[in-house]
Design an enzyme around this catalytic site. Structure first.
Site, mmCIF file in Angstrom:
data_model
loop_
_atom_site.group_PDB
_atom_site.id
_atom_site.type_symbol
_atom_site.label_atom_id
_atom_site.label_comp_id
_atom_site.label_asym_id
_atom_site.label_seq_id
_atom_site.Cartn_x
_atom_site.Cartn_y
_atom_site.Cartn_z
ATOM 1 N N HIS A 126 46.046 30.265 14.630
ATOM 2 C CA HIS A 126 44.895 30.592 14.267
ATOM 3 C C HIS A 126 45.018 32.180 14.609
ATOM 4 O O HIS A 126 45.261 32.699 15.810
ATOM 5 C CB HIS A 126 43.413 30.289 14.765
ATOM 6 C CG HIS A 126 43.106 28.901 14.120
ATOM 7 N ND1 HIS A 126 43.875 27.825 14.384
ATOM 8 C CD2 HIS A 126 41.976 28.465 13.637
ATOM 9 C CE1 HIS A 126 43.144 26.841 13.816
ATOM 10 N NE2 HIS A 126 42.106 27.237 13.129
ATOM 11 N N HIS A 174 41.038 20.566 10.309
ATOM 12 C CA HIS A 174 40.517 20.217 11.587
ATOM 13 C C HIS A 174 40.044 18.608 11.430
ATOM 14 O O HIS A 174 38.957 18.528 11.036
ATOM 15 C CB HIS A 174 39.517 21.085 12.134
ATOM 16 C CG HIS A 174 39.997 22.531 12.316
ATOM 17 N ND1 HIS A 174 40.466 22.820 13.471
ATOM 18 C CD2 HIS A 174 40.321 23.541 11.180
ATOM 19 C CE1 HIS A 174 41.100 24.077 13.551
ATOM 20 N NE2 HIS A 174 40.818 24.615 12.195
ATOM 21 N N HIS A 184 46.242 23.373 6.434
ATOM 22 C CA HIS A 184 45.273 23.821 7.678
ATOM 23 C C HIS A 184 44.134 22.973 7.459
ATOM 24 O O HIS A 184 43.077 23.229 6.641
ATOM 25 C CB HIS A 184 45.098 25.422 7.447
ATOM 26 C CG HIS A 184 44.269 25.974 8.695
ATOM 27 N ND1 HIS A 184 44.973 26.798 9.505
ATOM 28 C CD2 HIS A 184 43.395 25.739 9.004
ATOM 29 C CE1 HIS A 184 43.946 26.848 10.493
ATOM 30 N NE2 HIS A 184 43.008 26.345 10.282
ATOM 31 N N ASP A 196 40.920 23.668 5.467
ATOM 32 C CA ASP A 196 40.238 24.220 6.941
ATOM 33 C C ASP A 196 39.003 23.252 7.463
ATOM 34 O O ASP A 196 39.284 22.585 8.571
ATOM 35 C CB ASP A 196 39.568 25.551 6.953
ATOM 36 C CG ASP A 196 39.567 26.096 8.420
ATOM 37 O OD1 ASP A 196 40.035 25.651 9.288
ATOM 38 O OD2 ASP A 196 39.130 27.354 8.479
ATOM 39 N N GLN A 252 41.444 25.175 21.264
ATOM 40 C CA GLN A 252 40.078 26.033 20.852
ATOM 41 C C GLN A 252 39.392 27.086 21.492
ATOM 42 O O GLN A 252 39.237 27.948 20.958
ATOM 43 C CB GLN A 252 39.122 24.942 20.068
ATOM 44 C CG GLN A 252 37.592 25.432 19.567
ATOM 45 C CD GLN A 252 37.964 25.893 18.329
ATOM 46 O OE1 GLN A 252 37.740 25.315 17.681
ATOM 47 N NE2 GLN A 252 37.601 27.291 18.154
ATOM 48 N N GLU A 272 41.465 35.790 13.448
ATOM 49 C CA GLU A 272 40.153 35.035 12.469
ATOM 50 C C GLU A 272 39.218 36.050 12.922
ATOM 51 O O GLU A 272 38.015 35.508 13.461
ATOM 52 C CB GLU A 272 40.086 33.568 12.742
ATOM 53 C CG GLU A 272 39.077 33.172 11.643
ATOM 54 C CD GLU A 272 38.734 31.809 11.645
ATOM 55 O OE1 GLU A 272 39.146 31.042 12.970
ATOM 56 O OE2 GLU A 272 37.832 30.931 10.967
HETATM 57 FE FE FE2 Z 1 40.932 26.513 11.309
#
Ligand code: FE2
Length: 427
Positions: A212, A61, A59, A311, A154, A215
């Protein structure tokens, strides 16, 4: 003549004095003690240190990494300011800059023995600039890193204009995995609808799915339940992952006692991101403050595959990090209080074999026939590796040496102690 022969290695399962032979990029033999008559182009005496399959980050970005400070730093350090900051940065992004930063990060990763990364890529922008950039990075790093990309809306696949169309176009371009962010949709119902639609896309296209999921600190955010249900309904068992799932930390215990078997039954895996969860969650709390990481040992005990992700590294959400999955495991075991010997070993698995399972990596492991892709750590076992965030002495991919560093003499390691740690004189 073998290509590579490693002798006197400890393995993560506790075996020691092991020899590993490799030919044409594959492991051909794993034996206790020396391999009689074996000769190789490259022979390495591991000196009793730990040889592990390479690290895997399930995971990340990569479109945002190493952008820390652009166009400004996250003053509050919160998730919501991070998302807002990313929104400010996006219109300024140039493909060349994304590629350059991502390639720099991949260099860091190799030096840390991290040779497989699943990265989410933001598909909210209709230009799909970041998608094109990371597809180019994926091509460029293919000789040394398995980079798997997730189409990540996102701004919410239903909440943002054109969100679904952009996501589908990203998949058409070759992005590997279907992503989502149900807790960021406008309502709980819209979030659940997004999970259903996105799982259907994964089923139709025969793709993996990684959302996701929940969260937040909201104990009533329950998209993981919907994700588990849709996974079963569509026959996607073993192909779906819920990332973060931090709300589970705050859920009612009775409800969780029902939820855990549902997740296990659906074959959904879960990824916790300890460094990020511990810094971004619990921000509305005074004291006591919640840790905000999902229920890792309880999920594992229920039979769910749980992995840890990094992450973020130096981006709008997190200004720390260096691509070190041992640092991730180290934080994970602290936050989850997994300090038993078994718990520590499980945290090592969370950044190696469990993460490889999430990514469906082929040829991963230390058995005969697996890829000769591993890392030699300056530690004698997995517990010491995490404790020291041990030096990566050598990193191989498919039998080829990619990175190495000199052994650092230290009083902190116990291997070869009598000969090498003469800092204290006892008379
Ligand atoms: Fe993430």
């Amino acid at each position: 003549m073998l290509d590579l022969l490693i002798t006197n290695a400890a393995l993560p399962d506790g075996r020691s004095g092991m020899s590993i032979a490799a030919q044409n990029g594959k492991i051909t033999e794993v034996t206790q003690g020396p391999i009689a008559g074996a000769q190789a182009t490259e022979t390495v005496d591991a000196g009793g240190y730990l040889l592990s399959p390479h690290f895997v980050d399930p995971h990340f970005h990569m479109d945002a990494t190493l952008s820390y400070g652009l166009p400004r730093v996250n003053e509050s350090g919160t998730l919501l300011e991070g998302i807002a900051l990313w929104g400010e940065l996006k219109p300024m992004l140039k493909a060349e800059a994304i590629i350059e930063r991502a390639l720099s990060y991949c260099d860091w990763a190799v030096a840390k023995g991290l040779l497989a990364i699943r990265s989410h890529v933001d598909t909210s922008d209709a230009s799909l600039l970041a998608v094109d950039a990371l597809l180019e990075v994926k091509k460029q790093v293919a000789p040394y890193i398995d980079l798997q990309l997730v189409a990540f809306p996102q701004d919410g696949v239903l909440r943002s204009k054109g969100g679904m169309d952009n996501l589908k176009r990203a998949l058409d371009k070759g992005v590997d995995v279907v992503g989502g962010i149900p807790h960021y949709e406008r309502t709980m119902a819209e979030g659940a609808a997004s999970v259903k639609l996105l799982c259907e896309i994964a089923a139709e296209r025969g793709l993996l799915c990684d959302m996701h999921c929940d969260e937040s600190d909201d104990p009533l955010s329950r998209h993981i339940e919907t994700l588990a249900f849709e996974t079963q309904r569509l026959g996607l068992q073993g192909r779906v992952n819920g990332s973060h799932c931090t709300s589970m930390h705050s859920m009612d215990n009775y409800y969780v006692s029902k939820l855990l078997p549902l997740i296990a039954e659906s074959g959904v895996s879960v990824i916790a991101n300890p460094l990020i969860n511990i810094t971004l969650q619990g921000r509305h709390d005074t004291y006591p403050k919640r840790r905000g990481m999902t229920r890792v040992p309880e999920l594992m005990a229920a039979g769910v595959n749980v992995a840890f992700g990094h992450d973020c590294v130096m981006d709008p959400w997190y200004g720390m990090g260096s691509g070190d999955m041992l640092e991730v495991a180290h934080m994970g075991l602290h936050v989850a209080q997994m300090t038993s010997q078994k718990g520590i070993r499980q945290c090592f698995d969370a950044v190696t074999v469990n993460a490889a399972q999430v990514m469906h990596l082929q040829g991963y492991g230390l058995e005969v026939g697996c890829d000769a892709s591993f890392v030699l750590l300056q530690a004698r076992d997995t517990v010491e590796a995490i404790r020291l965030r041990a030096n990566r002495l050598k990193v191989w991919r498919k039998g080829r040496l990619l990175a190495e560093m000199a052994e650092v003499v230290s009083t902190l390691t116990l291997v070869n102690r009598p000969a090498k740690t003469a800092f204290f004189k006892v008379s």
